[in-house]
Design a protein around this motif. Structure first.
Motif, PDB file in Angstrom:
ATOM      1  N   GLY A  21      43.610  -6.499   0.522  1.00  0.00           N
ATOM      2  CA  GLY A  21      44.518  -5.611  -0.570  1.00  0.00           C
ATOM      3  C   GLY A  21      44.238  -6.385  -2.013  1.00  0.00           C
ATOM      4  O   GLY A  21      44.902  -5.975  -3.091  1.00  0.00           O
ATOM      5  N   ILE A  23      42.011  -6.145  -5.399  1.00  0.00           N
ATOM      6  CA  ILE A  23      41.026  -5.090  -5.732  1.00  0.00           C
ATOM      7  C   ILE A  23      40.459  -5.936  -6.974  1.00  0.00           C
ATOM      8  O   ILE A  23      40.759  -6.347  -7.829  1.00  0.00           O
ATOM      9  CB  ILE A  23      41.918  -3.896  -6.335  1.00  0.00           C
ATOM     10  N   GLU A  28      32.789  -6.589 -10.934  1.00  0.00           N
ATOM     11  CA  GLU A  28      33.275  -7.884 -10.387  1.00  0.00           C
ATOM     12  C   GLU A  28      32.880  -8.074  -8.894  1.00  0.00           C
ATOM     13  O   GLU A  28      32.272  -9.263  -8.695  1.00  0.00           O
ATOM     14  CB  GLU A  28      34.909  -7.948 -10.649  1.00  0.00           C
ATOM     15  N   GLU A  53      38.901 -15.249 -15.002  1.00  0.00           N
ATOM     16  CA  GLU A  53      39.203 -15.590 -16.260  1.00  0.00           C
ATOM     17  C   GLU A  53      38.778 -17.213 -16.579  1.00  0.00           C
ATOM     18  O   GLU A  53      39.442 -17.837 -15.614  1.00  0.00           O
ATOM     19  CB  GLU A  53      40.639 -15.314 -17.005  1.00  0.00           C
ATOM     20  N   ASN A  55      38.681 -19.857 -19.599  1.00  0.00           N
ATOM     21  CA  ASN A  55      38.514 -20.299 -21.213  1.00  0.00           C
ATOM     22  C   ASN A  55      38.971 -21.723 -21.312  1.00  0.00           C
ATOM     23  O   ASN A  55      39.063 -22.694 -20.606  1.00  0.00           O
ATOM     24  CB  ASN A  55      39.633 -19.345 -22.311  1.00  0.00           C
ATOM     25  N   TYR A  58      42.671 -22.431 -19.730  1.00  0.00           N
ATOM     26  CA  TYR A  58      42.908 -22.121 -18.360  1.00  0.00           C
ATOM     27  C   TYR A  58      42.033 -21.463 -17.600  1.00  0.00           C
ATOM     28  O   TYR A  58      40.924 -20.637 -18.264  1.00  0.00           O
ATOM     29  CB  TYR A  58      44.262 -21.531 -18.091  1.00  0.00           C
ATOM     30  N   CYS A  59      42.124 -21.410 -16.293  1.00  0.00           N
ATOM     31  CA  CYS A  59      41.100 -20.684 -15.485  1.00  0.00           C
ATOM     32  C   CYS A  59      41.691 -19.916 -14.296  1.00  0.00           C
ATOM     33  O   CYS A  59      42.627 -20.768 -13.891  1.00  0.00           O
ATOM     34  CB  CYS A  59      39.958 -21.738 -14.966  1.00  0.00           C
ATOM     35  N   ALA A  60      41.294 -18.902 -13.833  1.00  0.00           N
ATOM     36  CA  ALA A  60      41.786 -18.314 -12.423  1.00  0.00           C
ATOM     37  C   ALA A  60      40.702 -17.680 -11.796  1.00  0.00           C
ATOM     38  O   ALA A  60      39.804 -16.819 -12.339  1.00  0.00           O
ATOM     39  CB  ALA A  60      42.843 -17.334 -12.938  1.00  0.00           C
ATOM     40  N   ARG A  93      46.346 -16.552  -0.109  1.00  0.00           N
ATOM     41  CA  ARG A  93      46.584 -15.341  -0.093  1.00  0.00           C
ATOM     42  C   ARG A  93      46.558 -14.862   1.220  1.00  0.00           C
ATOM     43  O   ARG A  93      47.119 -13.894   1.946  1.00  0.00           O
ATOM     44  CB  ARG A  93      45.828 -14.557  -0.963  1.00  0.00           C
ATOM     45  N   PHE A 157      44.376 -21.370  -9.363  1.00  0.00           N
ATOM     46  CA  PHE A 157      44.868 -21.525 -10.808  1.00  0.00           C
ATOM     47  C   PHE A 157      44.623 -22.998 -11.321  1.00  0.00           C
ATOM     48  O   PHE A 157      44.932 -23.972 -10.740  1.00  0.00           O
ATOM     49  CB  PHE A 157      46.370 -21.254 -10.836  1.00  0.00           C
TER      50      PHE A 157
ATOM     51  N   ALA B  60      50.737 -19.767 -13.944  1.00  0.00           N
ATOM     52  CA  ALA B  60      50.236 -18.582 -12.963  1.00  0.00           C
ATOM     53  C   ALA B  60      51.871 -17.959 -12.602  1.00  0.00           C
ATOM     54  O   ALA B  60      52.517 -18.557 -11.867  1.00  0.00           O
ATOM     55  CB  ALA B  60      49.500 -18.780 -11.875  1.00  0.00           C
ATOM     56  N   GLU B  62      53.414 -14.189 -10.920  1.00  0.00           N
ATOM     57  CA  GLU B  62      53.360 -12.515 -10.627  1.00  0.00           C
ATOM     58  C   GLU B  62      54.415 -11.982 -11.320  1.00  0.00           C
ATOM     59  O   GLU B  62      55.487 -12.236 -11.444  1.00  0.00           O
ATOM     60  CB  GLU B  62      53.482 -12.464  -8.992  1.00  0.00           C
ATOM     61  N   THR B  89      46.532 -14.066 -19.788  1.00  0.00           N
ATOM     62  CA  THR B  89      45.729 -12.889 -19.232  1.00  0.00           C
ATOM     63  C   THR B  89      46.549 -12.083 -18.135  1.00  0.00           C
ATOM     64  O   THR B  89      47.147 -12.646 -17.223  1.00  0.00           O
ATOM     65  CB  THR B  89      44.272 -13.491 -18.539  1.00  0.00           C
ATOM     66  N   ARG B  91      46.431  -9.348 -15.271  1.00  0.00           N
ATOM     67  CA  ARG B  91      45.521  -8.763 -14.438  1.00  0.00           C
ATOM     68  C   ARG B  91      46.457  -7.840 -13.399  1.00  0.00           C
ATOM     69  O   ARG B  91      47.345  -8.159 -12.900  1.00  0.00           O
ATOM     70  CB  ARG B  91      44.777  -9.779 -13.546  1.00  0.00           C
ATOM     71  N   ARG B  93      47.442  -5.757 -10.481  1.00  0.00           N
ATOM     72  CA  ARG B  93      46.972  -5.907  -8.931  1.00  0.00           C
ATOM     73  C   ARG B  93      47.415  -4.470  -8.408  1.00  0.00           C
ATOM     74  O   ARG B  93      46.957  -4.180  -7.402  1.00  0.00           O
ATOM     75  CB  ARG B  93      47.931  -7.068  -8.161  1.00  0.00           C
ATOM     76  N   GLN B 134      42.020  -6.166 -16.335  1.00  0.00           N
ATOM     77  CA  GLN B 134      42.846  -7.196 -16.993  1.00  0.00           C
ATOM     78  C   GLN B 134      42.650  -7.378 -18.592  1.00  0.00           C
ATOM     79  O   GLN B 134      41.488  -6.699 -19.048  1.00  0.00           O
ATOM     80  CB  GLN B 134      42.507  -8.519 -16.609  1.00  0.00           C
ATOM     81  N   SER B 155      49.294  -9.894 -12.114  1.00  0.00           N
ATOM     82  CA  SER B 155      49.190 -11.489 -12.213  1.00  0.00           C
ATOM     83  C   SER B 155      48.899 -11.989 -13.564  1.00  0.00           C
ATOM     84  O   SER B 155      48.220 -11.337 -14.368  1.00  0.00           O
ATOM     85  CB  SER B 155      47.833 -11.633 -11.296  1.00  0.00           C
ATOM     86  N   PHE B 157      48.081 -15.002 -15.756  1.00  0.00           N
ATOM     87  CA  PHE B 157      47.397 -16.375 -15.824  1.00  0.00           C
ATOM     88  C   PHE B 157      47.451 -16.998 -17.174  1.00  0.00           C
ATOM     89  O   PHE B 157      47.097 -16.151 -18.343  1.00  0.00           O
ATOM     90  CB  PHE B 157      45.755 -16.447 -15.468  1.00  0.00           C
ATOM     91  N   SER B 158      47.811 -18.177 -17.492  1.00  0.00           N
ATOM     92  CA  SER B 158      47.913 -18.559 -18.777  1.00  0.00           C
ATOM     93  C   SER B 158      48.119 -19.852 -19.384  1.00  0.00           C
ATOM     94  O   SER B 158      48.204 -20.818 -18.227  1.00  0.00           O
ATOM     95  CB  SER B 158      49.301 -17.839 -19.559  1.00  0.00           C
TER      96      SER B 158
END
Lengths: 180, 180
Positions: A21, A23, A28, A53, A55, A58-60, A93, A157, B60, B62, B89, B91, B93, B134, B155, B157-158
């Protein structure tokens, strides 16, 4: 890794994400990173990665792992006076993940490791993660992980990600992203 | 907000996450933050939040939004010499989100805003986000958003999150987390 193999793995990862689930845009899905860490044994050692993302702060990512696939042992070293190294949170997940890090080795670990890869895995404190469970790894800490029998999908994350600076226990490993 | 209302909203958010295939632990579901921003109009202005991780480097979450629910206009100001403010960011879902930020106002925006809340929404550059799409907001930038007719799950992300420092356009707003 051959382009045709990378493409096959990309489609397989894409299918797993869809079934869970999660998406992706078409772009991507077409850009899923297939990492075999230069070992040319993607069925046993590898990772399929969607970077949402990344930068300077942060990164995800979404990490897809095929059944029993292993992400090899590594750490994220300090990068500068103000950066103690990448810190990351793994949130499962879908599927099951056996995560190993520094500390008291777990007596009967659940990972199944082909003999030829065993010598490059030196930390054996086991953390089992099921869907909805997560674990935060401090910077500069050795870790590796394996998916369970069904594979796994992990949301990562983290602070900023710089794969090139990762330090792997296996000297043969080259952390080169592979694209189609 | 009454405890009974918060609990009802929490169950509703929990159901939406479940239907979208996003798995929470029992403890996480019981601790969903229900924010009405002190306006006591949760059906129109509010946000349901699961914080997976928030540390000094990254965060992170939701975000669950009921149909047409609005997250009110705010910005994340600079916090120190080394921190230009929260960067985030979004995103999507599940569902659809109408995001508004600084820039040329969109002529016929898709948001539907009750008259009494209209004066506190001053930026009208529209970004429509569907599942898999996103958008990254720079620090200190005014923004607000509304879910579409079915609601939405986002979601976020920050960089590190510090709700107490957010600056809202509506002076009546109090950003106090509400728990059961």
């Amino acid at each position: 890794m051959k382009k045709s193999i990378a493409e096959k793995m990309r489609r397989r990862a894409s299918g797993m994400l869809k079934r869970a689930g999660i998406i992706l845009t078409r772009d991507e899905a077409a850009a899923i990173e297939v990492a075999d860490f230069g070992l040319n044994d993607i069925e046993h050692v590898g990772l399929e990665i969607v970077t949402y993302e990344n930068n300077s702060r942060y990164c995800a990512k979404e990490l897809v792992m095929f059944p029993r696939q292993i992400c090899p042992e590594h750490r994220h070293p300090p990068l500068s006076a103000g950066n103690s190294g990448k810190q990351e949170t793994f949130r499962v997940r879908w599927g099951k993940v056996f995560l190993y890090t520094e500390g008291e080795p777990t007596p009967r670990p659940k990972a199944r490791v082909p003999e030829r890869h065993r010598k490059t895995l030196t930390v054996w404190r086991e953390i089992v993660l099921r869907p909805g469970q997560q674990y935060t790894l401090p910077p500069n800490t050795l870790h590796w992980f394996q998916a369970g029998d069904e594979g796994a999908i992990i949301s990562e994350f983290s602070s900023s990600s710089d794969d090139a600076s990762d330090v792997f226990t296996e000297p043969a490993i080259q952390r080169i992203p592979v694209y189609a």
